[in-house]
Design a protein around this motif. Structure first.
Motif, PDB file in Angstrom:
ATOM      1  N   GLU A  31       0.731  -1.249   0.019  1.00 48.70           N
ATOM      2  CA  GLU A  31      -0.146   0.162  -0.105  1.00 48.70           C
ATOM      3  C   GLU A  31       0.905   1.113  -0.062  1.00 48.70           C
ATOM      4  O   GLU A  31       0.487   2.137  -0.589  1.00 48.70           O
ATOM      5  CB  GLU A  31      -0.966  -0.048   1.116  1.00 48.70           C
ATOM      6  CG  GLU A  31      -1.915  -0.913   0.988  1.00 48.70           C
ATOM      7  CD  GLU A  31      -2.901  -0.812  -0.132  1.00 48.70           C
ATOM      8  OE1 GLU A  31      -3.418   0.426  -0.250  1.00 48.70           O
ATOM      9  OE2 GLU A  31      -3.637  -1.819  -0.541  1.00 48.70           O
ATOM     10  N   THR A  32       1.854   1.397   0.752  1.00 53.58           N
ATOM     11  CA  THR A  32       2.661   2.332   0.807  1.00 53.58           C
ATOM     12  C   THR A  32       3.515   2.667  -0.481  1.00 53.58           C
ATOM     13  O   THR A  32       3.626   3.817  -0.938  1.00 53.58           O
ATOM     14  CB  THR A  32       3.863   2.397   1.852  1.00 53.58           C
ATOM     15  OG1 THR A  32       3.243   2.168   3.128  1.00 53.58           O
ATOM     16  CG2 THR A  32       4.562   3.533   2.035  1.00 53.58           C
ATOM     17  N   ARG A  33       3.974   1.496  -1.164  1.00 49.21           N
ATOM     18  CA  ARG A  33       4.542   1.596  -2.208  1.00 49.21           C
ATOM     19  C   ARG A  33       3.768   2.047  -3.241  1.00 49.21           C
ATOM     20  O   ARG A  33       3.964   2.727  -4.401  1.00 49.21           O
ATOM     21  CB  ARG A  33       5.359   0.203  -2.766  1.00 49.21           C
ATOM     22  CG  ARG A  33       6.197  -0.507  -1.806  1.00 49.21           C
ATOM     23  CD  ARG A  33       7.111  -1.541  -2.285  1.00 49.21           C
ATOM     24  NE  ARG A  33       6.363  -2.640  -3.061  1.00 49.21           N
ATOM     25  CZ  ARG A  33       5.903  -3.688  -2.267  1.00 49.21           C
ATOM     26  NH1 ARG A  33       6.054  -3.840  -0.708  1.00 49.21           N
ATOM     27  NH2 ARG A  33       5.211  -4.723  -2.576  1.00 49.21           N
ATOM     28  N   PHE A  34       2.325   1.632  -3.510  1.00 48.68           N
ATOM     29  CA  PHE A  34       1.449   1.860  -4.455  1.00 48.68           C
ATOM     30  C   PHE A  34       1.087   3.383  -4.297  1.00 48.68           C
ATOM     31  O   PHE A  34       1.122   4.048  -5.189  1.00 48.68           O
ATOM     32  CB  PHE A  34       0.066   1.278  -4.286  1.00 48.68           C
ATOM     33  CG  PHE A  34      -0.826   1.472  -5.356  1.00 48.68           C
ATOM     34  CD1 PHE A  34      -0.739   0.760  -6.536  1.00 48.68           C
ATOM     35  CD2 PHE A  34      -1.960   2.711  -4.913  1.00 48.68           C
ATOM     36  CE1 PHE A  34      -1.877   1.262  -7.446  1.00 48.68           C
ATOM     37  CE2 PHE A  34      -2.901   2.832  -6.171  1.00 48.68           C
ATOM     38  CZ  PHE A  34      -2.683   2.179  -7.228  1.00 48.68           C
ATOM     39  N   GLY A  35       0.933   4.067  -3.040  1.00 46.49           N
ATOM     40  CA  GLY A  35       0.724   5.397  -2.752  1.00 46.49           C
ATOM     41  C   GLY A  35       1.833   6.335  -3.324  1.00 46.49           C
ATOM     42  O   GLY A  35       1.598   7.366  -3.930  1.00 46.49           O
ATOM     43  N   ALA A  36       3.174   5.918  -2.878  1.00 44.29           N
ATOM     44  CA  ALA A  36       4.288   6.649  -3.530  1.00 44.29           C
ATOM     45  C   ALA A  36       4.254   6.770  -5.083  1.00 44.29           C
ATOM     46  O   ALA A  36       4.465   7.867  -5.468  1.00 44.29           O
ATOM     47  CB  ALA A  36       5.732   6.146  -2.864  1.00 44.29           C
ATOM     48  N   ALA A  37       4.133   5.589  -5.590  1.00 43.87           N
ATOM     49  CA  ALA A  37       4.032   5.556  -7.158  1.00 43.87           C
ATOM     50  C   ALA A  37       3.003   6.430  -7.790  1.00 43.87           C
ATOM     51  O   ALA A  37       3.181   7.072  -8.589  1.00 43.87           O
ATOM     52  CB  ALA A  37       3.879   4.335  -7.417  1.00 43.87           C
ATOM     53  N   GLN A  38       1.900   6.304  -7.113  1.00 44.37           N
ATOM     54  CA  GLN A  38       0.629   7.265  -7.430  1.00 44.37           C
ATOM     55  C   GLN A  38       1.082   8.859  -7.291  1.00 44.37           C
ATOM     56  O   GLN A  38       0.636   9.734  -8.132  1.00 44.37           O
ATOM     57  CB  GLN A  38      -0.620   7.077  -6.876  1.00 44.37           C
ATOM     58  CG  GLN A  38      -1.191   5.528  -7.359  1.00 44.37           C
ATOM     59  CD  GLN A  38      -1.760   5.742  -8.773  1.00 44.37           C
ATOM     60  OE1 GLN A  38      -1.244   5.804  -9.724  1.00 44.37           O
ATOM     61  NE2 GLN A  38      -2.853   6.264  -8.963  1.00 44.37           N
ATOM     62  N   SER A  39       1.808   8.972  -6.356  1.00 40.05           N
ATOM     63  CA  SER A  39       2.243  10.580  -6.306  1.00 40.05           C
ATOM     64  C   SER A  39       3.042  11.015  -7.133  1.00 40.05           C
ATOM     65  O   SER A  39       3.101  12.070  -7.547  1.00 40.05           O
ATOM     66  CB  SER A  39       2.891  10.618  -4.712  1.00 40.05           C
ATOM     67  OG  SER A  39       4.180  10.253  -4.779  1.00 40.05           O
ATOM     68  N   VAL A  40       4.020   9.901  -7.719  1.00 41.80           N
ATOM     69  CA  VAL A  40       4.851  10.464  -8.776  1.00 41.80           C
ATOM     70  C   VAL A  40       4.077  10.730 -10.108  1.00 41.80           C
ATOM     71  O   VAL A  40       4.161  11.794 -10.922  1.00 41.80           O
ATOM     72  CB  VAL A  40       5.853   9.436  -8.862  1.00 41.80           C
ATOM     73  CG1 VAL A  40       6.558   9.725 -10.416  1.00 41.80           C
ATOM     74  CG2 VAL A  40       6.693   9.325  -8.072  1.00 41.80           C
ATOM     75  N   VAL A  41       2.880   9.965 -10.512  1.00 39.27           N
ATOM     76  CA  VAL A  41       2.104   9.871 -11.528  1.00 39.27           C
ATOM     77  C   VAL A  41       1.128  11.423 -11.557  1.00 39.27           C
ATOM     78  O   VAL A  41       1.063  12.103 -12.291  1.00 39.27           O
ATOM     79  CB  VAL A  41       0.986   8.661 -11.633  1.00 39.27           C
ATOM     80  CG1 VAL A  41       0.173   8.963 -12.739  1.00 39.27           C
ATOM     81  CG2 VAL A  41       2.044   7.347 -11.968  1.00 39.27           C
ATOM     82  N   ARG A  42       0.833  11.335 -10.377  1.00 42.56           N
ATOM     83  CA  ARG A  42      -0.126  12.583 -10.001  1.00 42.56           C
ATOM     84  C   ARG A  42       0.648  13.963 -10.246  1.00 42.56           C
ATOM     85  O   ARG A  42       0.120  14.822 -10.902  1.00 42.56           O
ATOM     86  CB  ARG A  42      -0.659  12.610  -8.489  1.00 42.56           C
ATOM     87  CG  ARG A  42      -1.638  13.710  -8.346  1.00 42.56           C
ATOM     88  CD  ARG A  42      -2.596  13.587  -7.196  1.00 42.56           C
ATOM     89  NE  ARG A  42      -1.734  12.951  -5.996  1.00 42.56           N
ATOM     90  CZ  ARG A  42      -1.665  11.783  -5.475  1.00 42.56           C
ATOM     91  NH1 ARG A  42      -2.654  10.711  -5.828  1.00 42.56           N
ATOM     92  NH2 ARG A  42      -0.971  11.648  -4.671  1.00 42.56           N
TER      93      ARG A  42
END
Length: 218
Positions: free
Chosen positions: A154-165
């Motif tokens: 979940e933390t890895r996914f959230g960090a990846a999404q922050s880059v995309v955003r």
């Protein structure tokens, strides 16, 4: 999976496509340093043969991590050269990153990727949470305590999404995307921007695919 390991074959492939004039478009996957000093020449040749999209496996913006995953020499300068070559030849550059690799401080790594994207500006990008594959060398290292997977999925996914955003909320990047599609694939931009939910999901505003990879734009 990575196109063009054999340079001579690559040039022969491109020249024969040009001769046969199939009028097709295709995408390839490359590393930032693929083709070395001949990269610009080969990208230009492949463009004549129908290349319109280059997927670039960048993985990380951290030089030490690049060395750790045996990708030394695949850093910022190589990426800049490849994106510049794509831009010059009208090719869509699609950079891909991974966040949360063993031993990686995820927030620092995310910041480095964002800074790299702001400087290099590929046309589109995606960022994926790291997934440990069973039986690989890294998997064995983690199991035997030589390396540590520091964050849950979940933390890895959230960090990846922050880059995309970060990337897709930049007016400059959105303008570049719009301009490329307008010049090279106007029907594509009509389709993509008509799918409002898709764009919002891509930007991380809504998150209906939380357990899967973020959707690429192309």
């Amino acid at each position: 999976d990575i196109f063009g390991i054999n340079h001579r074959w690559t040039e022969e492939f491109a020249n024969k496509l040009i001769e046969r004039n199939y009028n097709l478009k295709f995408k390839i996957l490359m590393n930032p340093s693929s083709f070395g000093k001949r990269q610009d020449k080969i990208v230009r040749l492949l463009t004549k043969a129908g290349l319109d999209t280059v997927g670039i496996g960048v993985q990380t913006a951290d030089d030490q991590m690049l060395t750790k995953i045996r990708r030394k020499g695949e850093g910022k300068e190589q990426l800049k050269d490849l994106v510049k070559s794509c831009r010059k030849n009208g090719v869509l550059s699609f950079a891909n990153f991974i966040l949360g690799m063993p031993g990686e401080e995820i927030h620092t790594a995310a910041k480095k990727i964002k800074d790299l994207l702001d400087e290099v500006r590929p046309l589109v990008m995606d960022c994926y949470p790291y997934v440990l594959l069973r039986g690989t060398e890294i998997d064995i290292d983690v199991k035997e305590g030589r390396s540590e997977l520091m964050y849950d999925y979940e933390t890895r996914f959230g960090a990846a999404q922050s880059v995309v955003r970060h990337f897709y909320t930049s007016p400059i990047n959105l303008f570049n995307i719009f301009k490329w599609f307008l010049l090279h694939n106007p029907s594509g931009i009509r389709y993509r921007f008509s799918k409002v939910s898709h764009v919002l999901q891509l930007m991380g505003v809504i998150n209906s695919h939380k357990k899967s990879k973020a959707l690429p734009i192309h």
